[in-house]
Each structure stands twice: as C-alpha cells, then as structure tokens.
Design an enzyme around this catalytic site. Structure first.
Site, short mmCIF file in Angstrom:
data_model
loop_
_atom_site.label_atom_id
_atom_site.label_comp_id
_atom_site.label_asym_id
_atom_site.label_seq_id
_atom_site.Cartn_x
_atom_site.Cartn_y
_atom_site.Cartn_z
N SER A 37 -9.69 -0.91 7.30
CA SER A 37 -9.40 -0.60 5.91
C SER A 37 -8.42 -2.01 5.22
O SER A 37 -8.28 -1.79 3.95
CB SER A 37 -8.11 0.42 5.89
OG SER A 37 -8.90 1.51 5.74
N SER A 89 -9.64 1.57 2.97
CA SER A 89 -8.71 2.26 2.18
C SER A 89 -7.67 1.45 1.37
O SER A 89 -6.99 2.18 0.39
CB SER A 89 -8.09 3.41 3.07
OG SER A 89 -7.27 2.78 4.10
N LYS A 135 0.95 -1.17 -0.22
CA LYS A 135 0.09 -0.05 0.02
C LYS A 135 0.99 1.23 0.25
O LYS A 135 2.02 1.07 0.85
CB LYS A 135 -0.93 0.00 1.40
CG LYS A 135 -1.97 1.13 1.43
CD LYS A 135 -2.64 0.83 2.70
CE LYS A 135 -3.69 1.91 2.62
NZ LYS A 135 -4.69 1.64 4.10
N1 GLN Z 1 -12.88 3.73 6.82
C1 GLN Z 1 -12.20 4.08 8.12
C2 GLN Z 1 -11.85 5.48 8.09
O1 GLN Z 1 -12.14 6.26 7.05
C3 GLN Z 1 -11.10 3.34 8.42
C4 GLN Z 1 -9.87 3.48 7.54
C5 GLN Z 1 -8.62 2.74 7.90
O2 GLN Z 1 -8.81 1.78 8.57
N2 GLN Z 1 -7.67 3.26 7.45
O3 GLN Z 1 -11.51 6.19 9.01
#
Ligand code: GLN
Length: 411
Positions: free
Chosen positions: A120, A96, A21
């Site tokens: 994410s 994400s 990532k």
């Molecule tokens: N969707 C969650 C957020 O926007 C989790 C994001 C993540 O785990 N990096 O905070």
C-alpha cells in the site's frame, strides 16, 4: 491543488510540511481510516511516528484519504470518495495510501506517511512517480496506527525522491516500548558496508511473468541497463514459491483483519458495525471462515506453512545477491472504475508486492520510466531484513543517474 484530487480529508495547518495517512492517530484531530465507522472519532494521543516527527520540528499539514481500513489497491474503497491520480485524473494514484501519494506527487506536501501491509505504499509510489520505503517489519513503531493485518503492517514513508525518504526513515526508525515488535538485536546490522556499484543485484525470474505489461518490463529492463553500466553486477535468480504469495496473503491477512476489526463494536467508540463497507465485510467473513474450527487446518494453517517456504526462498537468494530488483505492479496505473467491481482482479495488482510483506523485508519503490500515455512506472529494490541503508544507497545512485523522479504532473 488544495483539494481537486480528493486527497485531503482534513487540513490541519496549511503551513505544515508533513501529512499523515488517515489511519495514523493525531491527538485532538479526527482519524477515520477512510471509514464511516470511525467518522467523527477524535483520538486522545498521537501515533509514535507523529510524535517523533513533531519532536524533530515537522509540522502536521493534513490527514490523507485512503481505502477504508487500508483495504485496497486503488483508493476506491474509501467511504469518502476515490482519490485521483495527479498525472491523469481518470486514473487511480494506487492504494491504499492514495491521498498520501497524490499529495506528494502534486507537491501539496513534500513528505507523507502511509502504511504498507501488502503493497500500500509501493503501488501508490509507483503510480505517481514518488519514492517510498516499506521498511523491515518492526523498523517503525505501529503504536497509534489503526491495525489492519498485524503480522505484516508496516508504517511507511513517501516523498519526492529517495534522499528525502531516507531522512524521514532515520527520524522514525527506532525502538518503541509501546510496540514490542520494534525490538530486535539485529537492528542496524546491515549498514552501508556496500559502496555504490559493488552491489550484486538479483532479478527474480518469477517477477517477470507472462502477463507483465510490456511497457513495465521495458522500463525495468532500461533501469537494469543503467545500473549495469554503472558497474553493478546483475544476475538472474529464482524464488520458486512466488506464485503462492497472493493466495497465502489473501488467506492470512483476512484472518488478522477479522480479529483486528472485532474491536469496533460501536460501543466504546465509532459507529455501529453496520457502517462497515463491502470490502471490510468481505474480509471479516473470509477471515472468520478460514480460521474457524474445522477449516483452519485446511486454509489458515496451510497458508502459514507456505509463508515459511516463501521466507526461506528469500533467505536462500540473499546468500547469492545483496538486493533484488523487480517491478512494483504488473501494469501501469489503471483507470478509476476499471477493477472496482472485481475484487479478484484488484487483488492481483498486489502480485509483486505481497511476498516481501509476508517475509517482513524492506522494499524501496521508485519510478523508472513513463508509459506512452505519460503515466509513471515503478520498480522496487528489496533487501534482507534491516538492509534499508543498502536500499537507500542504490536508490539514491539510480536517481543521480536518471531524471524520472524530477518530472512533475501539470496540475
Ligand atoms: N492491496 C492490499 C490489500 O488490499 C494491500 C493493502 C495494504 O498494504 N494496506 O490487502
């Protein structure tokens, strides 16, 4: 694919076998975290995770697109365009860690990393028919990874089946002097003392809520059936403070985000702060407000107290059962554009994942079926801290008994 899905931000070596990532630093190569603020930033060192994989013979193939700063559930917050779901290009692959899941699901690479701060790696795994571990907080070093919310940030791993995820986990789950949170005397206490089938699995009733998509609940019900027939004991349990999870997470996380993003001042590295996108700005403003003098007791400190209640719920429930089984997402994959302009709707995609993040618990996400439209559905096994070996054992057993993980998109 090479990049039909917009999953790849940078191809480093086409012959490589692992991708990262783009919030993992890779020495000598660009790391953007999906944001224009860091466009062109080349790091002088690699994340501990990257070093460990290299030492163990893995070759870096590519850097993967993601929501900017890992803020998001769909990949649409990336400054470099949204990633498409290989199962259907009109849908999101989850976020994400969007590029990582799309690349693994489309077989561009068998192994990838992601980060999971509130879901994410799990949402992308569920949305693409991949398998992923969000480890115990502190099991994998965060050194050299762009920080989001430091009290729940977990470097995470995604692959095409649980067996592979376990192999990756064994390589990178170790103490690191450069991340003090990786030190724990409790590390590895809960190793495979469970034989497959002897495990007690709890179904927390608060995770089978009204509004849960029917196809999702049906797929998880069938998974439960498969496990029952194999001899696992399943019982209903309760985590009474579950409903506060989203509110607590979306109060605590932005405070940490605001603090972590303060270092991007446009002087030492990266572009000016005006390059931050809308979602990062929203979190910086929210986090600054809820932790400011006069408001902190009302918001941040209160959320921190409720977080403790959420942790205690899990402590209680793990006296009764060994692991929990829940859906990953209340809905199957949603369309690109469907929630992009409604942050609250988007935040609700995390309703079944944020509590385990707040409690620092390990969680294994894997597929348990498909919708009528041929889109993947995911479930997660959650265990007490350091119970990864137990999660892998039940996940591997489930994948011996079923074939969902073997299905591939036609791309
Ligand atoms: N969707 C969650 C957020 O926007 C989790 C994001 C993540 O785990 N990096 O905070």
């Amino acid at each position: 694919m090479k990049d039909k899905l917009n999953a790849i931000l940078l191809e480093i070596n086409p012959k490589g076998n692992i991708g990262y990532k783009d919030n993992f630093l890779t020495r000598g190569y660009e790391t953007t975290a999906g944001s224009n603020v860091l466009k062109g930033y080349i790091s002088h060192y690699s994340a501990t995770v990257v070093d460990l994989f290299e030492k163990n013979g893995f070759v870096t193939k590519a850097k993967f697109n993601c929501d900017a700063w890992a803020h998001g559930s769909s990949g649409e917050n990336s400054d470099f365009g949204a990633v498409k779901n290989p199962w259907n290009n009109a849908y999101t692959p989850g976020g994400s860690s969007s590029g990582s899941s799309a690349a693994v699901a489309s077989n561009y690479t068998k192994y990838a990393t992601g980060t999971d701060t509130g879901g994410s790696i799990r949402l992308p795994a569920a949305f693409t028919n991949s398998s992923a571990i969000k480890p115990t907080y502190g099991a994998i070093s965060r050194y050299g990874i762009v920080a989001m919310a430091s009290s729940t940030d977990c470097p995470s791993l995604i692959a095409q089946n649980v067996k592979d995820v376990e192999v990756l986990f064994k390589i990178v789950s170790r103490e690191d002097k450069k991340d003090a949170n990786t030190f724990s005397s409790k590390r590895s206490l809960r190793g495979g003392q469970f034989k497959p089938g002897s495990l007690k699995i709890g179904l927390p009733k608060e995770y089978f809520i009204e509004g849960l998509d029917r196809e999702v609940s049906e797929a998880v019900r069938q998974a439960r059936q498969v496990l029952t027939e194999d001899g696992y004991k399943i019982e209903n349990v309760s985590l009474p403070h579950t409903k506060y999870g989203i509110a607590v997470y979306y109060l605590i996380m932005p405070v940490e985000v605001a603090s972590n993003l303060a270092r991007y001042d446009g002087v030492r590295y990266g572009q000016a702060r005006s390059f931050f996108g809308e979602e990062a700005e929203r979190r910086i403003i929210l986090g600054t407000f809820t932790s400011s003098a006069g408001y902190s007791a009302k918001y941040y400190q209160k959320a921190a107290k409720v977080r403790t209640l959420i942790i205690q719920d899990f402590d209680q429930v793990f006296k009764k059962v060994d692991v929990l089984l829940t859906p990953v997402s209340p809905t199957p994959p949603f369309k690109l554009g469907e929630k992009a302009n409604d942050p609250l709707k988007m935040y609700l995609s995390d309703v079944l994942t944020v509590n385990t993040s707040l409690a620092g618990l390990p969680s294994l996400a894997l597929s348990c079926g498909f919708t009528k439209k041929n889109l993947p559905i995911g479930m997660q096994f959650v265990g007490p801290r350091w119970s990864e070996p137990v999660l892998f054992s039940v996940g591997k057993r489930y994948q011996e008994l079923t074939d969902w993980h073997k299905r591939k998109p036609s791309i």
